[in-house]
Scaffold this active site. Structure first.
Site, PDB file in Angstrom:
ATOM      1  N   LYS A  13       0.845  -1.216   0.000  1.00  9.79           N
ATOM      2  CA  LYS A  13       0.000   0.000   0.000  1.00  9.79           C
ATOM      3  C   LYS A  13       0.871   1.253   0.000  1.00  9.79           C
ATOM      4  CE  LYS A  13      -2.056  -1.073   3.878  1.00  9.79           C
ATOM      5  NZ  LYS A  13      -1.374  -2.351   4.195  1.00  9.79           N
ATOM      6  N   ARG A  88      -9.969   0.655   8.127  1.00 16.77           N
ATOM      7  CA  ARG A  88      -9.564  -0.731   8.375  1.00 16.77           C
ATOM      8  C   ARG A  88     -10.599  -1.510   9.150  1.00 16.77           C
ATOM      9  NH1 ARG A  88      -3.367  -1.601   9.377  1.00 16.77           N
ATOM     10  NH2 ARG A  88      -2.917   0.203   8.253  1.00 16.77           N
ATOM     11  N   ARG A 122      11.575  -6.023   5.192  1.00 18.64           N
ATOM     12  CA  ARG A 122      11.410  -4.572   4.963  1.00 18.64           C
ATOM     13  C   ARG A 122      12.398  -3.777   5.817  1.00 18.64           C
ATOM     14  NH1 ARG A 122       5.652  -1.931   5.595  1.00 18.64           N
ATOM     15  NH2 ARG A 122       5.728  -2.988   7.605  1.00 18.64           N
ATOM     16  N   ARG A 152      11.159  -1.823  11.190  1.00 18.86           N
ATOM     17  CA  ARG A 152      10.030  -1.317  11.970  1.00 18.86           C
ATOM     18  C   ARG A 152       9.794  -2.220  13.170  1.00 18.86           C
ATOM     19  NH1 ARG A 152       4.887   0.194   8.223  1.00 18.86           N
ATOM     20  NH2 ARG A 152       3.737  -0.999   9.775  1.00 18.86           N
ATOM     21  N   ARG A 163      -0.779  -9.034  13.233  1.00 16.58           N
ATOM     22  CA  ARG A 163      -1.307  -8.056  12.272  1.00 16.58           C
ATOM     23  C   ARG A 163      -2.071  -8.769  11.158  1.00 16.58           C
ATOM     24  NH1 ARG A 163       4.001  -5.288  10.725  1.00 16.58           N
ATOM     25  NH2 ARG A 163       2.751  -4.086   9.248  1.00 16.58           N
TER      26      ARG A 163
END
Ligand code: AP5
Ligand code: MG
Length: 208
Positions: A13, A88, A122, A152, A163
């Site tokens: 996203k 969400r 990531r 992160r 998540r």
């Protein structure tokens, strides 16, 4: 155009929102980015959000709805924006209908196994927010500003699984919610970033 980017954690996203925003000349409004900045700065909003974000849970609806409602009133949103990661929950989507009218919802679809690999690899720039993946671009420093990249906090394996399960329970129902409103454009997010971008632009421009 006001567009929502919907999709599981790690679907791309943010990666695609940055590109499509540049292409369209509209701002990216990422609730995740806003919340992480608030946490970094130690604001009241950041303090309220921290325990939820760290655990991979959703921040309470009222908090994010208020953030987005306020942000959409800023002048740079006059010609549209991309909402990245909001709404969400069905409650957030219903609230959004009261203060904004959407032109499209881009659903970036990627299988769970691929998402785990994307999130664990990531790396992000703590200074400008640039996002990289070790398999695509194994650089130690941000190419835009030279800052050392970090992982992160919520990309730790146990938080990633939370998540994903939160996505399946609370966010996935929005696919039907927006499908029923004729707004949904589903994109195959397992392609290369360039192919995803081309598909998104094609889907949005097909609207005329
Ligand atoms: P948020 O920051 O929005 O996280 P998320 O939805 O979990 O999504 P991500 O940012 O992790 O993934 P992305 O889809 O942007 O993927 P990216 O482009 O980085 O939210 C964080 C937290 O804030 C939430 O858990 C919650 O606590 C809170 N929050 C936020 N919004 C909220 C809301 N509305 N309500 C309540 N709480 C909220 O890409 C991922 C990786 O893959 C990168 O390394 C990238 O380089 C790579 N990649 C991207 N595209 C491709 C591709 N096509 N092929 C291969 N690799 C790719
Ligand atoms: Mg993101």
């Amino acid at each position: 155009m006001k567009i929502v980017f919907l999709g599981p954690p790690g679907a791309g996203k943010g990666t695609q929102a940055v590109r499509v925003c540049t292409h369209m000349g509209v701002p990216q409004i990422s609730t995740g980015v806003i919340l992480r900045r608030a946490m970094q700065e130690g604001t009241e909003t950041g303090a309220k959000a921290k325990a939820f974000v760290d655990a991979g849970q959703l921040v309470p609806d009222e908090l994010v709805i208020a953030i987005v409602a306020e942000r959409l009133q800023e002048s740079d949103c006059a010609n549209g924006c991309i909402l990245d990661g909001f709404p969400r929950t069905v409650a957030q989507a219903e609230a959004l209908e009261k203060f904004a009218s959407l032109d499209a919802v881009v659903n970036i679809a990627v299988a769970d196994e691929e998402l785990v690999a994307r999130l664990s690899g990531r790396r992000v720039c703590p200074s400008c927010g640039g996002t990289y993946h070790i398999a695509l671009d194994d650089t130690a420093d941000c190419k835009a500003c030279g800052t050392a990249l970090v992982q992160r906090d919520d990309d730790k394996p146990e938080t990633v699984l939370n998540r994903l399960s939160v996505y399946h329970g609370q966010t996935k129902p929005l696919i039907d919610f927006y499908g029923a409103r004729g707004l949904l454009k589903t994109i195959d997010g397992s392609q290369t970033p360039d192919a995803c971008f081309a598909d998104i632009i094609r889907a949005l421009e097909a609207d005329g």
